[in-house]
Design a protein around this motif. Structure first.
Motif, PDB file in Angstrom:
ATOM      1  N   THR A   1       0.860  -1.172   0.000  1.00 23.54           N
ATOM      2  CA  THR A   1       0.000   0.000   0.000  1.00 23.54           C
ATOM      3  C   THR A   1       0.900   1.226   0.000  1.00 23.54           C
ATOM      4  N   THR A   2       0.333   2.386  -0.261  1.00 26.91           N
ATOM      5  CA  THR A   2       1.138   3.608  -0.256  1.00 26.91           C
ATOM      6  C   THR A   2       0.532   4.635   0.693  1.00 26.91           C
ATOM      7  N   ILE A   3       1.399   5.494   1.197  1.00 26.72           N
ATOM      8  CA  ILE A   3       0.961   6.599   2.047  1.00 26.72           C
ATOM      9  C   ILE A   3       1.508   7.900   1.469  1.00 26.72           C
ATOM     10  N   ARG A   4       0.817   8.999   1.794  1.00 23.10           N
ATOM     11  CA  ARG A   4       1.316  10.330   1.419  1.00 23.10           C
ATOM     12  C   ARG A   4       2.215  10.817   2.558  1.00 23.10           C
ATOM     13  N   ILE A   5       3.402  11.254   2.181  1.00 25.54           N
ATOM     14  CA  ILE A   5       4.414  11.640   3.163  1.00 25.54           C
ATOM     15  C   ILE A   5       5.275  12.743   2.555  1.00 25.54           C
ATOM     16  N   TYR A   6       5.856  13.563   3.400  1.00 27.10           N
ATOM     17  CA  TYR A   6       6.805  14.555   2.894  1.00 27.10           C
ATOM     18  C   TYR A   6       8.137  13.883   2.602  1.00 27.10           C
ATOM     19  N   ASP A   7       8.841  14.381   1.599  1.00 27.19           N
ATOM     20  CA  ASP A   7      10.142  13.817   1.254  1.00 27.19           C
ATOM     21  C   ASP A   7      11.177  14.162   2.337  1.00 27.19           C
ATOM     22  N   LEU A   8      12.355  13.603   2.180  1.00 27.85           N
ATOM     23  CA  LEU A   8      13.426  13.794   3.174  1.00 27.85           C
ATOM     24  C   LEU A   8      13.694  15.263   3.488  1.00 27.85           C
ATOM     25  N   GLU A   9      13.862  16.047   2.419  1.00 24.02           N
ATOM     26  CA  GLU A   9      14.250  17.449   2.604  1.00 24.02           C
ATOM     27  C   GLU A   9      13.151  18.258   3.285  1.00 24.02           C
ATOM     28  N   ARG A  10      11.918  18.011   2.909  1.00 23.58           N
ATOM     29  CA  ARG A  10      10.815  18.718   3.556  1.00 23.58           C
ATOM     30  C   ARG A  10      10.728  18.307   5.024  1.00 23.58           C
ATOM     31  N   THR A  11      10.959  17.031   5.305  1.00 25.92           N
ATOM     32  CA  THR A  11      10.917  16.542   6.684  1.00 25.92           C
ATOM     33  C   THR A  11      11.967  17.252   7.537  1.00 25.92           C
ATOM     34  N   ILE A  12      13.164  17.386   6.998  1.00 25.37           N
ATOM     35  CA  ILE A  12      14.230  18.095   7.729  1.00 25.37           C
ATOM     36  C   ILE A  12      13.808  19.543   7.979  1.00 25.37           C
ATOM     37  N   CYS A  13      13.254  20.188   6.968  1.00 29.01           N
ATOM     38  CA  CYS A  13      12.785  21.575   7.144  1.00 29.01           C
ATOM     39  C   CYS A  13      11.706  21.664   8.222  1.00 29.01           C
ATOM     40  N   ASP A  14      10.793  20.707   8.228  1.00 25.07           N
ATOM     41  CA  ASP A  14       9.712  20.731   9.225  1.00 25.07           C
ATOM     42  C   ASP A  14      10.231  20.620  10.652  1.00 25.07           C
TER      43      ASP A  14
ATOM     44  N   ILE B   1      13.167  21.439  11.707  1.00 25.67           N
ATOM     45  CA  ILE B   1      13.889  22.668  12.035  1.00 25.67           C
ATOM     46  C   ILE B   1      12.885  23.794  12.288  1.00 25.67           C
ATOM     47  N   ARG B   2      11.862  23.871  11.450  1.00 22.14           N
ATOM     48  CA  ARG B   2      10.830  24.908  11.613  1.00 22.14           C
ATOM     49  C   ARG B   2      10.150  24.790  12.974  1.00 22.14           C
ATOM     50  N   ASP B   3       9.924  23.540  13.410  1.00 26.17           N
ATOM     51  CA  ASP B   3       9.274  23.298  14.704  1.00 26.17           C
ATOM     52  C   ASP B   3      10.288  22.881  15.775  1.00 26.17           C
ATOM     53  N   ARG B   4      11.495  23.419  15.676  1.00 27.39           N
ATOM     54  CA  ARG B   4      12.599  23.014  16.572  1.00 27.39           C
ATOM     55  C   ARG B   4      12.280  23.244  18.048  1.00 27.39           C
ATOM     56  N   ASN B   5      11.428  24.220  18.355  1.00 28.07           N
ATOM     57  CA  ASN B   5      11.084  24.486  19.753  1.00 28.07           C
ATOM     58  C   ASN B   5      10.142  23.422  20.320  1.00 28.07           C
ATOM     59  N   LYS B   6       9.469  22.668  19.421  1.00 26.10           N
ATOM     60  CA  LYS B   6       8.554  21.613  19.855  1.00 26.10           C
ATOM     61  C   LYS B   6       9.169  20.223  19.640  1.00 26.10           C
ATOM     62  N   THR B   7      10.389  20.180  19.107  1.00 25.80           N
ATOM     63  CA  THR B   7      11.042  18.908  18.793  1.00 25.80           C
ATOM     64  C   THR B   7      12.140  18.622  19.807  1.00 25.80           C
ATOM     65  N   ASP B   8      12.228  17.389  20.251  1.00 32.04           N
ATOM     66  CA  ASP B   8      13.282  16.964  21.152  1.00 32.04           C
ATOM     67  C   ASP B   8      14.633  17.254  20.486  1.00 32.04           C
ATOM     68  N   THR B   9      15.524  17.934  21.211  1.00 30.15           N
ATOM     69  CA  THR B   9      16.829  18.331  20.671  1.00 30.15           C
ATOM     70  C   THR B   9      17.628  17.128  20.187  1.00 30.15           C
ATOM     71  N   GLN B  10      17.581  16.035  20.935  1.00 33.18           N
ATOM     72  CA  GLN B  10      18.324  14.839  20.541  1.00 33.18           C
ATOM     73  C   GLN B  10      17.787  14.269  19.219  1.00 33.18           C
ATOM     74  N   ILE B  11      16.477  14.264  19.046  1.00 28.71           N
ATOM     75  CA  ILE B  11      15.884  13.775  17.799  1.00 28.71           C
ATOM     76  C   ILE B  11      16.313  14.674  16.644  1.00 28.71           C
TER      77      ILE B  11
ATOM     78  N   LYS C   1      14.262  28.103   1.972  1.00 27.45           N
ATOM     79  CA  LYS C   1      14.039  29.487   1.531  1.00 27.45           C
ATOM     80  C   LYS C   1      12.540  29.772   1.405  1.00 27.45           C
ATOM     81  N   ARG C   2      11.790  28.839   0.792  1.00 23.42           N
ATOM     82  CA  ARG C   2      10.333  29.018   0.650  1.00 23.42           C
ATOM     83  C   ARG C   2       9.646  29.088   2.008  1.00 23.42           C
ATOM     84  N   LEU C   3      10.133  28.289   2.973  1.00 22.71           N
ATOM     85  CA  LEU C   3       9.528  28.245   4.303  1.00 22.71           C
ATOM     86  C   LEU C   3      10.110  29.305   5.247  1.00 22.71           C
TER      87      LEU C   3
END
Length: 193
Positions: free
Chosen positions: A129-142, A144-154, A178-180
């Motif tokens: 089956t397939t799922i909709r997911i963000y690609d690697l680069e978008r995931t990294i941006c996300d 970083i964008r939500d770094r205050n809500k993300t565990d620093t170690q993760i 840049k877009r984000l």
């Protein structure tokens, strides 16, 4: 070929999965599907989705079908890409900001509609089956964008693991950043690595 056999053919073509809309498009009445369900040939998974009896489906696929306007993201995407060793306790999904979701199993993230499809892709799971997911680069941006809500170690582990990947695309990463409007923050993290 009778109507039940037509439904069985659709199931066969779709790896044992049937969307009700598929039989409706072929003008097959739902009563035949109900008969197959009563016969024990198919079982309902969620509204509008049936499978052959005994077919195992990934919970990620089912949740993705239940919340079609969502995209797997953040820690869940990191998990799929092997950039974290932690199994997420909740499923992370991003939705356009005009949609609100209240589900204790989903960690909901919201973004402007104009950025929602940025980096969208599909991923095939073990059950085909397939799922909709963000690609690697978008995931990294996300993350970083939500770094205050993300565990620093993760966050740090994900960035280090990303940099080790052969299939990384640094140019695309900076284009998304840049877009984000997080390109300066991304640059700071990259300088530390």
């Amino acid at each position: 070929m009778n109507k039940k056999d037509e439904i069985k053919e659709i199931l066969k073509k779709n790896n044992g999965i049937l969307y009700v809309k598929e039989i409706e498009e072929k003008y097959i009445h739902r009563q035949y599907l109900k008969e197959l369900e009563n016969d024990g040939y198919v079982e309902k998974v969620i509204k509008g989705l049936y499978v052959e009896k005994g077919k195992e489906l990934s919970e990620f696929f089912i949740i993705g079908e239940q919340y079609k306007s969502g995209m797997y993201s953040h820690n869940t995407a990191l998990y799929f890409y092997g950039l974290t060793d932690r199994t997420p306790l909740k499923v992370d999904m991003t939705f356009p900001n005009n949609i609100r979701l209240n589900n204790d199993l989903i960690n909901s993230h919201y973004i402007k509609k104009e950025f929602y499809e940025l980096g969208a892709t599909t991923l095939e799971l073990n059950d085909r089956t397939t799922i909709r997911i963000y690609d690697l680069e978008r995931t990294i941006c996300d993350i970083i964008r939500d770094r205050n809500k993300t565990d620093t170690q993760i966050l740090n582990t994900a960035l280090k693991e990303y940099m080790k990947l052969k299939n990384k695309n640094i140019n695309l990463l900076y284009k998304y950043a840049k877009r984000l409007k997080i390109d300066k923050i991304l640059k700071q993290y990259m300088e530390v690595l």
